[in-house]
Motif scaffolding. Structure first.
Motif, PDB file in Angstrom:
ATOM      1  N   PHE A 248      34.029  48.674  32.711  1.00  0.00           N
ATOM      2  CA  PHE A 248      34.094  47.473  33.148  1.00  0.00           C
ATOM      3  C   PHE A 248      33.410  45.854  33.195  1.00  0.00           C
ATOM      4  O   PHE A 248      33.918  45.370  33.264  1.00  0.00           O
ATOM      5  N   VAL A 249      33.129  46.191  31.983  1.00  0.00           N
ATOM      6  CA  VAL A 249      32.168  44.390  31.430  1.00  0.00           C
ATOM      7  C   VAL A 249      33.722  43.843  31.032  1.00  0.00           C
ATOM      8  O   VAL A 249      33.883  43.193  30.188  1.00  0.00           O
ATOM      9  N   LEU A 250      33.956  44.589  29.793  1.00  0.00           N
ATOM     10  CA  LEU A 250      35.374  44.273  29.160  1.00  0.00           C
ATOM     11  C   LEU A 250      36.381  43.756  30.353  1.00  0.00           C
ATOM     12  O   LEU A 250      36.496  42.518  29.396  1.00  0.00           O
ATOM     13  N   VAL A 251      36.741  44.473  31.407  1.00  0.00           N
ATOM     14  CA  VAL A 251      37.876  43.847  32.373  1.00  0.00           C
ATOM     15  C   VAL A 251      37.385  42.365  32.690  1.00  0.00           C
ATOM     16  O   VAL A 251      37.491  41.322  32.863  1.00  0.00           O
ATOM     17  N   MET A 252      36.205  42.273  32.981  1.00  0.00           N
ATOM     18  CA  MET A 252      35.870  40.946  33.850  1.00  0.00           C
ATOM     19  C   MET A 252      35.225  39.949  32.426  1.00  0.00           C
ATOM     20  O   MET A 252      36.140  39.669  32.838  1.00  0.00           O
ATOM     21  N   GLY A 253      35.314  40.206  31.420  1.00  0.00           N
ATOM     22  CA  GLY A 253      35.072  39.447  30.413  1.00  0.00           C
ATOM     23  C   GLY A 253      36.657  38.731  30.079  1.00  0.00           C
ATOM     24  O   GLY A 253      36.726  37.585  29.984  1.00  0.00           O
ATOM     25  N   VAL A 254      37.587  40.022  29.977  1.00  0.00           N
ATOM     26  CA  VAL A 254      38.571  39.107  30.112  1.00  0.00           C
ATOM     27  C   VAL A 254      39.282  38.266  30.769  1.00  0.00           C
ATOM     28  O   VAL A 254      40.161  37.297  31.010  1.00  0.00           O
ATOM     29  N   TYR A 255      38.772  38.773  32.046  1.00  0.00           N
ATOM     30  CA  TYR A 255      39.080  38.098  33.375  1.00  0.00           C
ATOM     31  C   TYR A 255      38.626  36.650  33.682  1.00  0.00           C
ATOM     32  O   TYR A 255      39.808  35.309  33.392  1.00  0.00           O
ATOM     33  N   ILE A 256      37.788  36.690  32.718  1.00  0.00           N
ATOM     34  CA  ILE A 256      36.674  35.305  33.033  1.00  0.00           C
ATOM     35  C   ILE A 256      37.930  33.820  31.967  1.00  0.00           C
ATOM     36  O   ILE A 256      37.421  33.890  31.954  1.00  0.00           O
ATOM     37  N   ILE A 257      37.814  34.457  30.881  1.00  0.00           N
ATOM     38  CA  ILE A 257      38.437  34.053  29.903  1.00  0.00           C
ATOM     39  C   ILE A 257      39.800  33.565  30.502  1.00  0.00           C
ATOM     40  O   ILE A 257      40.374  31.975  30.321  1.00  0.00           O
ATOM     41  N   ILE A 258      40.728  34.400  30.878  1.00  0.00           N
ATOM     42  CA  ILE A 258      41.695  34.305  31.372  1.00  0.00           C
ATOM     43  C   ILE A 258      41.973  32.917  32.945  1.00  0.00           C
ATOM     44  O   ILE A 258      42.268  31.717  32.877  1.00  0.00           O
TER      45      ILE A 258
END
Length: 263
Positions: A248-258
């Motif tokens: 979940f944290v990985l998906v959130m991190g990628v989402y924030i960068i995008i």
């Protein structure tokens, strides 16, 4: 969006109560994206929410004898020093416009959110990766206190810069460096997070005004989550929860960068 923000706040405490970390990884995105708070102010607010929630969550672990006070102090003293230095000198020195690439201007808020996202991605790896955890028979192995001291400085810098309590960094050091059982590592981690975060918050505000009504609402909801987390932690396997939370944290991190890059 505010309703979603308040609802999401319960997961901040739930994460801290269950796995001893991860609360700050949720707090800053919730404050920035659901409550529309400036990233710099959100890092400060996050310190209060996570610090208070961690302090409350540590009480049940203390009653069960699952906190090593000496280790918390060895880790906490360099961390607090690093938090103070970072909040007092490093954060104010960051310019409003950091640099530009063509027409794209990297502001202080964008830089902090991208750094936070990178930290989330790194943290997700340590959560997803299956580690060998120390057992009770390993607890008396020779501890590596130098590693703990250096890691304390690192966690303090991270805490001061992006408002992250650093549980995802603290627990691996306690488990692998000090051979501490996972339950005791979670309890000790909560104490260290509380010390770092609350010190960082109260040294952050010179001329800034705090919206205490809002901050206390979010904190109380997060505290409800930590009570739920600590009450069910004994019946759930943290080794299974961590990888799921890591994804979940990985998906959130990628989402924030995008989201930040495509603004």
């Amino acid at each position: 969006m505010e309703i979603a923000g308040y609802f999401s706040s319960i997961f901040i405490g739930l994460s801290l109560g269950l796995i001893g970390g991860g609360g700050s990884i949720l707090t800053v995105p919730v404050l920035v994206y659901l409550f529309s708070i400036d990233a710099v102010l959100a890092t400060a607010y996050s310190l209060f929410v996570v610090g208070t929630t961690s302090a409350i969550g540590s009480i049940s672990y203390f009653r069960k004898g699952l906190i090593t006070v000496r280790t918390a102090m060895i880790f906490g003293i360099p961390s607090i020093a690093a938090v103070f230095f970072t909040r007092r000198y490093v954060v104010p020195a960051i310019p409003q416009e950091v640099f530009s690439i063509g027409d794209f201007i990297v502001t202080r808020s964008i830089m902090l959110m991208v750094l936070f996202a990178v930290l989330m991605i790194v943290a997700s790896y340590s959560m997803i990766r299956q580690r060998k955890l120390a057992g009770p028979e390993e607890e008396n192995a020779e501890p590596n206190y130098l590693q703990v001291f250096i890691q304390g400085l690192l966690v303090g810098f991270v805490t001061g810069l992006v408002g992250a309590g650093g549980g995802f960094l603290i627990i691996p050091v306690l488990v692998n460096g000090l051979k501490m059982p996972i339950k005791k590592a979670i309890g000790t981690s909560l104490v260290i997070i509380a010390l770092n975060s609350l010190f960082g918050f109260f040294t952050s505000f010179g001329n800034s005004l705090v919206d205490w009504a809002f901050l206390l609402r979010v904190t109380l909801i997060a505290m409800a989550g930590v009570f739920i987390g600590t009450s069910i932690s004994g019946r759930m396997d943290g080794k299974k929860l961590k990888p799921a939370f890591g994804w979940f944290v990985l998906v959130m991190g990628v989402y924030i960068i995008i989201k930040e890059i495509c603004k």
